[in-house]
Write a protein that holds these residues in place. Sequence first.
Motif, PDB file in Angstrom:
ATOM      1  N   THR A   6       0.825  -1.200   0.000  1.00 20.75           N
ATOM      2  CA  THR A   6       0.000   0.000   0.000  1.00 20.75           C
ATOM      3  C   THR A   6       0.862   1.254   0.000  1.00 20.75           C
ATOM      4  OG1 THR A   6      -1.717  -1.184   1.211  1.00 20.75           O
ATOM      5  CG2 THR A   6      -1.826   1.215   1.239  1.00 20.75           C
ATOM      6  N   ILE A   7       1.870   1.292   0.848  1.00 22.70           N
ATOM      7  CA  ILE A   7       2.746   2.464   0.941  1.00 22.70           C
ATOM      8  C   ILE A   7       3.532   2.658  -0.353  1.00 22.70           C
ATOM      9  CG2 ILE A   7       4.756   3.414   2.136  1.00 22.70           C
ATOM     10  CD1 ILE A   7       3.659   2.087   4.692  1.00 22.70           C
ATOM     11  N   VAL A   8       4.056   1.575  -0.912  1.00 20.46           N
ATOM     12  CA  VAL A   8       4.844   1.670  -2.144  1.00 20.46           C
ATOM     13  C   VAL A   8       3.977   2.132  -3.307  1.00 20.46           C
ATOM     14  CG1 VAL A   8       6.103   0.292  -3.846  1.00 20.46           C
ATOM     15  CG2 VAL A   8       6.614   0.027  -1.430  1.00 20.46           C
ATOM     16  N   MET A   9       2.790   1.543  -3.450  1.00 17.96           N
ATOM     17  CA  MET A   9       1.901   1.942  -4.550  1.00 17.96           C
ATOM     18  C   MET A   9       1.426   3.380  -4.396  1.00 17.96           C
ATOM     19  SD  MET A   9       1.736  -0.414  -6.768  1.00 17.96           S
ATOM     20  CE  MET A   9       0.347   0.038  -7.753  1.00 17.96           C
ATOM     21  N   PHE A  10       1.185   3.815  -3.158  1.00 14.68           N
ATOM     22  CA  PHE A  10       0.794   5.200  -2.937  1.00 14.68           C
ATOM     23  C   PHE A  10       1.942   6.146  -3.298  1.00 14.68           C
ATOM     24  CE2 PHE A  10       0.108   8.958  -0.269  1.00 14.68           C
ATOM     25  CZ  PHE A  10      -1.152   9.319  -0.704  1.00 14.68           C
ATOM     26  N   PHE A  12       4.362   5.538  -5.515  1.00 11.83           N
ATOM     27  CA  PHE A  12       4.458   5.562  -6.977  1.00 11.83           C
ATOM     28  C   PHE A  12       3.359   6.410  -7.599  1.00 11.83           C
ATOM     29  CE2 PHE A  12       6.720   1.184  -7.202  1.00 11.83           C
ATOM     30  CZ  PHE A  12       7.946   1.805  -7.033  1.00 11.83           C
ATOM     31  N   ALA A  13       2.161   6.328  -7.031  1.00 11.82           N
ATOM     32  CA  ALA A  13       1.051   7.117  -7.560  1.00 11.82           C
ATOM     33  C   ALA A  13       1.335   8.606  -7.404  1.00 11.82           C
ATOM     34  CB  ALA A  13      -0.244   6.739  -6.847  1.00 11.82           C
ATOM     35  N   MET A  14       1.814   9.016  -6.252  1.00 11.40           N
ATOM     36  CA  MET A  14       2.115  10.435  -6.036  1.00 11.40           C
ATOM     37  C   MET A  14       3.241  10.903  -6.965  1.00 11.40           C
ATOM     38  SD  MET A  14       0.072  11.758  -3.962  1.00 11.40           S
ATOM     39  CE  MET A  14      -1.273  10.693  -4.388  1.00 11.40           C
ATOM     40  N   GLN A  15       4.250  10.061  -7.143  1.00 13.94           N
ATOM     41  CA  GLN A  15       5.356  10.410  -8.019  1.00 13.94           C
ATOM     42  C   GLN A  15       4.879  10.583  -9.463  1.00 13.94           C
ATOM     43  OE1 GLN A  15       8.434   7.489  -8.036  1.00 13.94           O
ATOM     44  NE2 GLN A  15       9.854   8.740  -9.207  1.00 13.94           N
ATOM     45  N   ASN A  16       4.021   9.695  -9.933  1.00 16.08           N
ATOM     46  CA  ASN A  16       3.508   9.807 -11.300  1.00 16.08           C
ATOM     47  C   ASN A  16       2.561  10.984 -11.458  1.00 16.08           C
ATOM     48  OD1 ASN A  16       4.772   7.755 -12.809  1.00 16.08           O
ATOM     49  ND2 ASN A  16       3.540   6.235 -11.739  1.00 16.08           N
ATOM     50  N   LEU A  17       1.775  11.281 -10.431  1.00 18.48           N
ATOM     51  CA  LEU A  17       0.895  12.437 -10.525  1.00 18.48           C
ATOM     52  C   LEU A  17       1.685  13.743 -10.542  1.00 18.48           C
ATOM     53  CD1 LEU A  17      -2.027  11.352  -8.178  1.00 18.48           C
ATOM     54  CD2 LEU A  17      -2.098  11.588 -10.654  1.00 18.48           C
ATOM     55  N   LEU A  18       2.777  13.791  -9.805  1.00 16.57           N
ATOM     56  CA  LEU A  18       3.609  15.005  -9.782  1.00 16.57           C
ATOM     57  C   LEU A  18       4.365  15.218 -11.092  1.00 16.57           C
ATOM     58  CD1 LEU A  18       5.020  14.922  -6.143  1.00 16.57           C
ATOM     59  CD2 LEU A  18       3.321  16.490  -7.086  1.00 16.57           C
ATOM     60  N   THR A  19       4.641  14.133 -11.811  1.00 14.79           N
ATOM     61  CA  THR A  19       5.355  14.260 -13.088  1.00 14.79           C
ATOM     62  C   THR A  19       4.397  14.280 -14.272  1.00 14.79           C
ATOM     63  OG1 THR A  19       5.688  11.875 -13.195  1.00 14.79           O
ATOM     64  CG2 THR A  19       7.458  13.182 -12.228  1.00 14.79           C
ATOM     65  N   ASN A  21       1.955  12.336 -15.206  1.00 17.64           N
ATOM     66  CA  ASN A  21       1.475  11.062 -15.759  1.00 17.64           C
ATOM     67  C   ASN A  21       0.164  10.730 -15.050  1.00 17.64           C
ATOM     68  OD1 ASN A  21       3.720  10.742 -17.392  1.00 17.64           O
ATOM     69  ND2 ASN A  21       4.865   9.666 -15.798  1.00 17.64           N
ATOM     70  N   TYR A  22      -0.903  11.406 -15.472  1.00 25.07           N
ATOM     71  CA  TYR A  22      -2.149  11.350 -14.722  1.00 25.07           C
ATOM     72  C   TYR A  22      -2.846   9.997 -14.811  1.00 25.07           C
ATOM     73  CZ  TYR A  22      -1.503  16.363 -14.414  1.00 25.07           C
ATOM     74  OH  TYR A  22      -0.993  17.593 -14.165  1.00 25.07           O
ATOM     75  N   LEU A  23      -2.846   9.374 -15.960  1.00 18.41           N
ATOM     76  CA  LEU A  23      -3.537   8.098 -16.109  1.00 18.41           C
ATOM     77  C   LEU A  23      -2.872   7.011 -15.272  1.00 18.41           C
ATOM     78  CD1 LEU A  23      -5.792   6.513 -17.490  1.00 18.41           C
ATOM     79  CD2 LEU A  23      -4.198   6.023 -19.338  1.00 18.41           C
ATOM     80  N   VAL A  24      -1.559   6.907 -15.390  1.00 16.64           N
ATOM     81  CA  VAL A  24      -0.828   5.884 -14.630  1.00 16.64           C
ATOM     82  C   VAL A  24      -0.926   6.172 -13.141  1.00 16.64           C
ATOM     83  CG1 VAL A  24       1.439   4.867 -14.243  1.00 16.64           C
ATOM     84  CG2 VAL A  24       0.736   5.456 -16.546  1.00 16.64           C
ATOM     85  N   GLY A  25      -0.816   7.450 -12.772  1.00 23.57           N
ATOM     86  CA  GLY A  25      -0.911   7.822 -11.363  1.00 23.57           C
ATOM     87  C   GLY A  25      -2.279   7.524 -10.786  1.00 23.57           C
ATOM     88  N   ALA A  26      -3.325   7.775 -11.560  1.00 19.70           N
ATOM     89  CA  ALA A  26      -4.672   7.508 -11.069  1.00 19.70           C
ATOM     90  C   ALA A  26      -4.912   6.012 -10.894  1.00 19.70           C
ATOM     91  CB  ALA A  26      -5.691   8.092 -12.038  1.00 19.70           C
ATOM     92  N   ILE A  27      -4.422   5.212 -11.824  1.00 22.41           N
ATOM     93  CA  ILE A  27      -4.588   3.758 -11.709  1.00 22.41           C
ATOM     94  C   ILE A  27      -3.827   3.231 -10.492  1.00 22.41           C
ATOM     95  CG2 ILE A  27      -4.016   1.548 -12.807  1.00 22.41           C
ATOM     96  CD1 ILE A  27      -4.624   2.925 -15.495  1.00 22.41           C
ATOM     97  N   GLN A  28      -2.623   3.713 -10.273  1.00 22.48           N
ATOM     98  CA  GLN A  28      -1.862   3.276  -9.108  1.00 22.48           C
ATOM     99  C   GLN A  28      -2.503   3.752  -7.811  1.00 22.48           C
ATOM    100  OE1 GLN A  28       2.061   4.707 -10.083  1.00 22.48           O
ATOM    101  NE2 GLN A  28       2.682   2.703 -10.870  1.00 22.48           N
ATOM    102  N   LEU A  29      -3.109   4.929  -7.831  1.00 25.01           N
ATOM    103  CA  LEU A  29      -3.797   5.427  -6.642  1.00 25.01           C
ATOM    104  C   LEU A  29      -5.014   4.560  -6.329  1.00 25.01           C
ATOM    105  CD1 LEU A  29      -3.737   7.700  -4.548  1.00 25.01           C
ATOM    106  CD2 LEU A  29      -5.259   8.979  -6.043  1.00 25.01           C
ATOM    107  N   ILE A  30      -5.747   4.152  -7.361  1.00 27.19           N
ATOM    108  CA  ILE A  30      -6.896   3.269  -7.155  1.00 27.19           C
ATOM    109  C   ILE A  30      -6.441   1.920  -6.598  1.00 27.19           C
ATOM    110  CG2 ILE A  30      -8.680   1.962  -8.385  1.00 27.19           C
ATOM    111  CD1 ILE A  30      -8.949   4.448 -10.216  1.00 27.19           C
ATOM    112  N   ILE A  31      -5.336   1.396  -7.110  1.00 26.93           N
ATOM    113  CA  ILE A  31      -4.805   0.121  -6.606  1.00 26.93           C
ATOM    114  C   ILE A  31      -4.385   0.257  -5.148  1.00 26.93           C
ATOM    115  CG2 ILE A  31      -2.896  -1.524  -6.840  1.00 26.93           C
ATOM    116  CD1 ILE A  31      -3.065  -1.041  -9.879  1.00 26.93           C
TER     117      ILE A  31
END
Length: 71
Positions: A6-10, A12-19, A21-31
């Motif tokens: 959970t911590i790792v995926m969160f 990664f999601a924040m890192q992708n959203l900051l760069t 990469n909204y689609l990948v970040g949103a999918i990782q946030l949902i996971i």
Amino acid sequence: MCLIITIVMFGFAMQNLLTDNYLVGAIQLIISIGFLLLLINNIRRTRCERNGTCYNGCSITNWIKSLFKKR
């Protein structure tokens, strides 16, 4: 294990959203939210088995029902 995922995926999601990469970040946030819900469910079931305080129905309605006791 579930907490680590959970911590790792969160993260990664924040890192992708900051760069941007909204689609990948949103999918990782949902996971990560899904893993968080699994973790909360496992904690509730463990407490239920230890204490024997299981609710058969919806816990919110049982909580509201306990506020209005018959006299």
